[in-house]
Design a protein around this motif. Structure first.
Motif, PDB file in Angstrom:
ATOM      1  N   LEU A  98       0.826  -1.207   0.000  1.00 42.97           N
ATOM      2  CA  LEU A  98       0.000   0.000   0.000  1.00 42.97           C
ATOM      3  C   LEU A  98       0.860   1.257   0.000  1.00 42.97           C
ATOM      4  CD1 LEU A  98      -2.769  -1.180   2.457  1.00 42.97           C
ATOM      5  CD2 LEU A  98      -3.148  -0.417   0.103  1.00 42.97           C
ATOM      6  N   ARG A  99       1.929   1.246   0.773  1.00 42.52           N
ATOM      7  CA  ARG A  99       2.839   2.406   0.806  1.00 42.52           C
ATOM      8  C   ARG A  99       3.476   2.629  -0.569  1.00 42.52           C
ATOM      9  NH1 ARG A  99       5.164   0.759   6.571  1.00 42.52           N
ATOM     10  NH2 ARG A  99       3.688   1.931   7.847  1.00 42.52           N
ATOM     11  N   GLU A 100       3.874   1.541  -1.228  1.00 43.53           N
ATOM     12  CA  GLU A 100       4.482   1.665  -2.554  1.00 43.53           C
ATOM     13  C   GLU A 100       3.483   2.211  -3.562  1.00 43.53           C
ATOM     14  OE1 GLU A 100       6.099  -2.171  -3.471  1.00 43.53           O
ATOM     15  OE2 GLU A 100       7.580  -2.038  -1.862  1.00 43.53           O
ATOM     16  N   ILE A 101       2.243   1.725  -3.520  1.00 42.14           N
ATOM     17  CA  ILE A 101       1.206   2.197  -4.440  1.00 42.14           C
ATOM     18  C   ILE A 101       0.923   3.675  -4.201  1.00 42.14           C
ATOM     19  CG2 ILE A 101      -1.253   2.020  -4.987  1.00 42.14           C
ATOM     20  CD1 ILE A 101      -0.954  -1.036  -4.348  1.00 42.14           C
ATOM     21  N   ALA A 102       0.782   4.058  -2.945  1.00 39.21           N
ATOM     22  CA  ALA A 102       0.467   5.449  -2.608  1.00 39.21           C
ATOM     23  C   ALA A 102       1.627   6.376  -2.951  1.00 39.21           C
ATOM     24  CB  ALA A 102       0.119   5.562  -1.132  1.00 39.21           C
ATOM     25  N   SER A 103       2.872   5.971  -2.681  1.00 36.40           N
ATOM     26  CA  SER A 103       4.009   6.850  -2.963  1.00 36.40           C
ATOM     27  C   SER A 103       4.257   6.962  -4.453  1.00 36.40           C
ATOM     28  CB  SER A 103       5.262   6.363  -2.238  1.00 36.40           C
ATOM     29  OG  SER A 103       5.707   5.143  -2.771  1.00 36.40           O
ATOM     30  N   ALA A 104       3.971   5.931  -5.215  1.00 39.22           N
ATOM     31  CA  ALA A 104       4.127   5.992  -6.669  1.00 39.22           C
ATOM     32  C   ALA A 104       3.190   7.055  -7.238  1.00 39.22           C
ATOM     33  CB  ALA A 104       3.842   4.639  -7.292  1.00 39.22           C
TER      34      ALA A 104
END
Length: 108
Positions: A98-104
């Motif tokens: 989720l963090r990777e998706i949101a930061s992307a």
């Protein structure tokens, strides 16, 4: 800004703001609502009729988080743009995804 998900022993619970008929299926990052709550912004092509948009959201989340569709369920907000969704799985892996998706989305 706080993260719009909470972990439990069985997975994560995610607060969403869904845009049906959004032109494409995608996750548009994190947004802070006027009341201070954070939500994950999701858009789907499906219309909000007979649960089509809800099904599209669950499929999109399962695909994005790389979990089986059966692991994603709607907790609340069936007829609202604001929804709570549960995702079963390893909480640490799901949180990282989720963090990777949101930061992307923040970099776009």
């Amino acid at each position: 800004m706080t993260e719009p998900w909470r972990t439990s022993t069985t997975g994560v619970s995610i607060a969403l703001r869904v845009t049906p008929r959004g032109g494409r299926d995608g996750i548009d990052g994190i947004e802070q609502l006027s009341d201070g709550r954070s939500v994950l912004k999701v858009r789907v092509r499906a219309i909000a009729d007979a649960g089509e948009a809800n099904r599209a959201v669950l499929v999109l989340l399962a695909k994005s988080l790389r979990v089986p569709q059966a692991s994603v369920s709607l907790l609340s907000g069936a007829t609202s743009r604001l929804k709570q969704v549960a995702v079963e799985g390893d909480p640490a892996r799901l949180t990282q995804a989720l963090r990777e998706i949101a930061s992307a989305k923040l970099k776009d």
